[in-house]
Structures are given as structure tokens and as C-alpha cells.
Write an enzyme that holds these catalytic residues in place. Sequence first.
Site, PDB file in Angstrom:
ATOM      1  CB  CYS A   1      -3.909   1.139   9.130  1.00 22.60           C
ATOM      2  SG  CYS A   1      -3.666   0.872  10.896  1.00 22.60           S
TER       3      CYS A   1
ATOM      4  CG  HIS B   1      -8.664   0.802   9.364  1.00 17.97           C
ATOM      5  ND1 HIS B   1      -8.109  -0.118   8.502  1.00 17.97           N
ATOM      6  CD2 HIS B   1      -7.924   0.759  10.489  1.00 17.97           C
ATOM      7  CE1 HIS B   1      -7.078  -0.695   9.092  1.00 17.97           C
ATOM      8  NE2 HIS B   1      -6.950  -0.188  10.301  1.00 17.97           N
TER       9      HIS B   1
ATOM     10  CD  GLU C   1     -10.265   0.422   5.689  1.00 19.13           C
ATOM     11  OE1 GLU C   1     -10.008   1.630   5.727  1.00 19.13           O
ATOM     12  OE2 GLU C   1      -9.521  -0.447   6.189  1.00 19.13           O
TER      13      GLU C   1
HETATM   14  N1  GLN Z   1       0.608  -3.193  12.209  1.00 17.89           N
HETATM   15  C1  GLN Z   1       0.309  -1.813  12.364  1.00 17.89           C
HETATM   16  C2  GLN Z   1       0.009  -1.447  13.816  1.00 17.89           C
HETATM   17  O1  GLN Z   1      -0.321  -2.299  14.592  1.00 17.89           O
HETATM   18  C3  GLN Z   1      -0.821  -1.377  11.445  1.00 17.89           C
HETATM   19  C4  GLN Z   1      -2.122  -2.065  11.717  1.00 17.89           C
HETATM   20  C5  GLN Z   1      -3.106  -1.958  10.572  1.00 17.89           C
HETATM   21  O2  GLN Z   1      -2.735  -1.721   9.438  1.00 17.89           O
HETATM   22  N2  GLN Z   1      -4.375  -2.184  10.860  1.00 17.89           N
HETATM   23  O3  GLN Z   1       0.067  -0.292  14.162  1.00 17.89           O
END
Ligand code: GLN
Length: 537
Positions: free
Chosen positions: A382, A508, A510
Site C-alpha cells: 500500500c 493488502h 496480509e
Molecule cells: N496513505 C495511502 C493512501 O491513502 C496508503 C494507505 C495505506 O497504506 N493503507 O492511499
Amino acid sequence: MDTKYIFVTGGVVSSLGKGIISSSIARLLLSRGFKVTIQKFDPYINIDPGTLNPYEHGECYVTVDGHEADLDLGHYERFTNIQTSRANNITTGRVYQSVIDKERRGDYLGKTVQIIPHITDEIKRDVKLLGNTGKYDFVITEIGGVVGDIESLPFLEAVRQLRMELGQNCVCVHLTYVPYIRAAKELKTKPTQHSVKQLQEVGIQPDILVLRTEREIPMAMRKKVALFCNVAPEAVTQSIDAPTIYEVPINMHREHLDEIILKKTGTPYTGEPDMTKWNKFIDRIHSASDVVKIGLVGKYVELQDAYKSISESLFQAATYHEHKLDLKYISSEKLNDGNVEEMLSDRDGIIVAPGFGQRGIEGKFVALKWCRENDMPTFGICLGMQCMVIEFARNVLGLKEANSTEMDSHTPYNVIDLMEEQKSISNMGGTMRLGAYACHLVHNSKVAKAYGTLDISERHRHRFEFNDDFRKQFEDAGMKCVGENPESHLVEVVEIPSKKWYIGTQYHPEYSSTVLNPHPLFMDFISAAIANSLNKK
Ligand code: GLN
């Protein structure tokens, strides 16, 4: 058979592992062939934990249907291999919101809306919602917090009422703590007695006690607890500290916890739970001798619960590769060009963590530059993936001021930018791109090989995305976009094919790694890290 309800409450102190006990009960009942679900009730007023700082409650978990949930739901999924949903996590905030919405709609016309019966009825409705689907033999409900907290009172009152309604189809399990006083060389049961008294004061007589302890609790002491707490002696069980959380189901089976639940709920059963696959995993934990060393670069390093799903996914993958996991948390705020080599070079692979906001971001770029130039197996998740893109733009494409508009809204090179659908949103809660989305992978990419398939579905939680205007520049210079959403064409995965393993995912992975199904990307990453460690030797 009627659906049976198991309530899990906690006493004395928090962090005793109610989530792990609930998950262990679920695991044992599932392994006996029952259909089971678990839900968590959180007594805080936030509608969901999505807006909470991870320092408050640890990681925010995301369900496939896009609910931002308590991290315990992650344990539930990892233990049970069953996906949870919005219905599996209720907060006080959600209960009140629903009651207030009903009041405004006029559903209670003429009535004074009160905690009892309106809030408690709403809680009871939420408890039974899953049971009423007819899909489950057992609904396990974990009540967050500790008895005695003002916040938990409406939940406990609902449990008291449900006990009356459900009769034998309901069982209350209370988890307490038996401290060992080193100076006196003694285990002490008084806190447990007090905690059960507090539960009794709100009208709940626990059926089963689980005593969390560092040391074996002798039979005589269990009998004493039974006598003082009005619980059958055989229903006083212990949960002794285990080397890993995954051993807790085995330990609790040894304590006959599953059998006691089945007996108390009048559920017919035969034989033993089939824990063959689970036990194989535990055997692997114990037999692993070589070590794989991973570094996790992130900003919440003081509280390891902030990256719970990542550390568990790494642990599962390492275990399947018959390696022990040595996981070092590296504060991105402390990383700079002068110390990066020293901080990262003893690792076999690096993960750059998800996150929000400016703090620690420059350290992530420093880490990624070093990893890319030194061909370290690297996994960006992410924000980690977004940082891979920014670092590449700055140091390979020469776009020195490249950034995400999250960090610098005036950057001339907005290689990561706000998603179109996010531009009109001003409300913070539950408004990100959340939950599972399809992703199509590029044939022959490293990531496609890791999955062994081209079409996947993974969970998301973000507002910003890879800016497609720059795609060609990146691809020409060697960073490929190897996964995209089939409808919106949003870039979901990038990789540098010329590197050993340099992959970033906007999603994600995970959140979907479980004990029985370790995630293919984590498996592949650990395998690359192990190969890297062998090269070093
Ligand atoms: N801050 C970033 C976004 O909003 C990544 C979010 C995250 O890592 N879950 O796109």
C-alpha cells in the site's frame, strides 16, 4: 440443531488474549465439524476503528466487504480460515447510530428511548443476526474491554438477558488473570475472584473460567476458584503462556474446553477434533531450525500490533518454508543515508509498511533506494508500494520532486495522486477504497508466477493511486505495472523484473493469509529472502 451462543468476556486486565481464546474455541469446534462464526463487540464510540490511530488499538483490519474492523477479526480469519464481514464487528457507536436513526425515522414513536431496552435490544439483535441466518451451529461473541468498565455495561446487560432467553443454548466463558508474585513465589487467585464477583453483580454467572497464567495452576487452586466463583471445578481451565498463539487451541483442547462447551450446551458430539493440518503447522514451528531475517520499515514500530497481519503472514510463510522468522522493526523516522546500510544489510528481505501521512516517509525512500540498488528482496504494501513508485521516479526517472499528493499537494510530478472517486469526499470514516477488488495480473510477471494464476481478488484500504499518466515512463525505465483492476484499470501491482524480488502491491495481501492457507505472495517473498540469505553465505 439450534444455534448455540458462546459469550467470551474478560476480567482483571486487558490484553489477556480474549481474541485468541475465542479463535481457539472456533478452531476446535470447526475441527469437530461444526459450523462456526465469531463476532467482536467493541465498547468504544467510534463507528469503526478506521479513524483510530494504530497506537490506540493496533492495526485496522479490513474485511472483504470493505469494513474497517478490529484486529481481532484478523485472528478469527487466521485461525478459522473463514472470511468475516461487517456483521462480525459491532461498536457502541454503531449500536447508537442505528438506534438514533430509528428514533429519527419514528420507529419508537411515543416512547422514551433508553439504554434498556432500546440499546440492549439493538445489541441482542446484532448478536442474533448471524445466528438467525441458519448457517451456524455456534456463534461466538467476544465482548471487548474488561468487566467493570462503564462502557461494557450495556453489552453485559444484553448478555444477561440473552442467557435467560437462550437457556441451555448459551454459555458464558470468562477469561481472567492469575498473576505469579515472584517475591512470594505464589500464584494469586484473588483478582479472578473479584472479577467473577463483578460479573455476578451485573447478573452473569460464568459457566466456564479460563485462567491466563504464566505457570501451571495446581488442581487444589482450581478447586478453590471453583468454590469461590460458583463454577464447576472441571470448568475452571487454564491458558498457560504458549510459545506462539497458534498453540493455544491445542492447549485449550488439553484443558477439555471444547468438550465442556459441548456438554454445557447439550450438543451431541463424538470423538476428537481433527487437528491434523493444524498440528502439522505446529510441528513445523518447532522443527524449523534455519532463520530468515526480515526487516519491516514503518513508523509504528513501538507497537507491534500496528502491523499484526503482516507479522503473522510473514510468520506463517516462514513456518511453511521451515524457517524461524527473525523480524526486526525498523523505524522509518530514524533511517538516513548514513545509517541505512547498517540498519538493513543484515536482513534477507525488507517489507515497507502501509501507512498514512508525512511522518517517516523520507526514511522509506532512503530504505527503498538502498534496497533497489543493492538488489534486496523488497515487498512494498500500500503506502510501501506508493513509496516504491515515488523513489523510482525521483532516483531513476530523475523527477526529483516527485511525490504523492497526500504528502505534497503541489508536487510537479504527482506520480501518486488522489483517486478520482475520492476527490469529492470530505467525511473521514469508511470512505476510502475499501474491501476486495478484482485484479488481473500480467502473464509471466513475477507476481503472476507467485500466485500461479492471472485473476485474483485482494483487499484494499487507500485513497491514493498510481498516476497512469506516468505509466509509460516507468515501464520504459524498468518498473512494470503488472496488475490492474479489470474495470477501472487502476494499477494494483508494480515490479522491477530485473531485480530478484522487488514487488509493490496497492492492496493488502496480509489480510488474507491464514494458518491453513498462507498467502502465495508472502510465500514467494520469504522464498526469495531465503535464497538471498543462502547467497550471502
Ligand atoms: N496513505 C495511502 C493512501 O491513502 C496508503 C494507505 C495505506 O497504506 N493503507 O492511499
